[in-house]
Design a protein around this motif. Structure first.
Motif, PDB file in Angstrom:
ATOM      1  N   ASP A  27       0.865  -1.189  -0.033  1.00  0.00           N
ATOM      2  CA  ASP A  27      -0.200   0.087  -0.017  1.00  0.00           C
ATOM      3  C   ASP A  27       0.733   1.132  -0.005  1.00  0.00           C
ATOM      4  O   ASP A  27       1.749   1.189   0.886  1.00  0.00           O
ATOM      5  N   PRO A  28       0.695   2.255  -0.903  1.00  0.00           N
ATOM      6  CA  PRO A  28       1.494   3.533  -1.011  1.00  0.00           C
ATOM      7  C   PRO A  28       1.616   4.356   0.418  1.00  0.00           C
ATOM      8  O   PRO A  28       2.617   4.766   0.793  1.00  0.00           O
ATOM      9  N   ARG A  29       0.396   4.153   1.093  1.00  0.00           N
ATOM     10  CA  ARG A  29       0.568   4.774   2.403  1.00  0.00           C
ATOM     11  C   ARG A  29       1.528   4.247   3.379  1.00  0.00           C
ATOM     12  O   ARG A  29       2.524   5.041   4.091  1.00  0.00           O
ATOM     13  N   ILE A  30       1.611   2.925   3.384  1.00  0.00           N
ATOM     14  CA  ILE A  30       2.432   2.139   4.192  1.00  0.00           C
ATOM     15  C   ILE A  30       4.091   2.225   3.768  1.00  0.00           C
ATOM     16  O   ILE A  30       4.754   2.605   4.552  1.00  0.00           O
ATOM     17  N   ARG A  31       4.014   2.175   2.286  1.00  0.00           N
ATOM     18  CA  ARG A  31       5.407   2.356   1.850  1.00  0.00           C
ATOM     19  C   ARG A  31       5.919   3.726   2.205  1.00  0.00           C
ATOM     20  O   ARG A  31       7.322   4.112   2.697  1.00  0.00           O
ATOM     21  N   THR A  32       5.210   4.806   2.270  1.00  0.00           N
ATOM     22  CA  THR A  32       5.841   6.104   2.576  1.00  0.00           C
ATOM     23  C   THR A  32       6.053   6.135   4.232  1.00  0.00           C
ATOM     24  O   THR A  32       6.949   6.689   4.462  1.00  0.00           O
TER      25      THR A  32
END
Length: 82
Positions: A27-32
């Motif tokens: 998920d992009p939010r978790i990667r960030t």
């Protein structure tokens, strides 16, 4: 030599489904979130349910990272210092 310090993460209900990869979810939010975590020089490893810091990491850094994770209420239910 002291053992590495760790912060264990307990996730909110939507992120605890079987097969969930926790902090390694694409998920992009978790990667960030993980990019921010690894910006701390004391962070050694990120595994699905834990962030490990160097044994010599300052107590303030440990607290700062734990508070940062606690503020991610969309993802994190609770954190525990180990």
């Amino acid at each position: 030599m002291n053992p590495a310090r760790a912060i264990r993460v307990e996730f909110q209900k939507p992120w605890t489904v079987p097969g969930a990869r926790g902090l390694l979810t694409p998920d992009p939010r978790i990667r960030t979130l993980c990019r921010v975590l690894v910006s701390y020089p004391e962070v050694r490893h990120i595994v699905p349910d834990r962030v490990t810091l160097d044994p010599g990491a300052d107590e303030r850094t440990l607290d700062t990272v734990a508070r940062f994770l606690q503020r991610q209420q969309w993802l994190v239910k609770a954190v525990a210092l180990e």
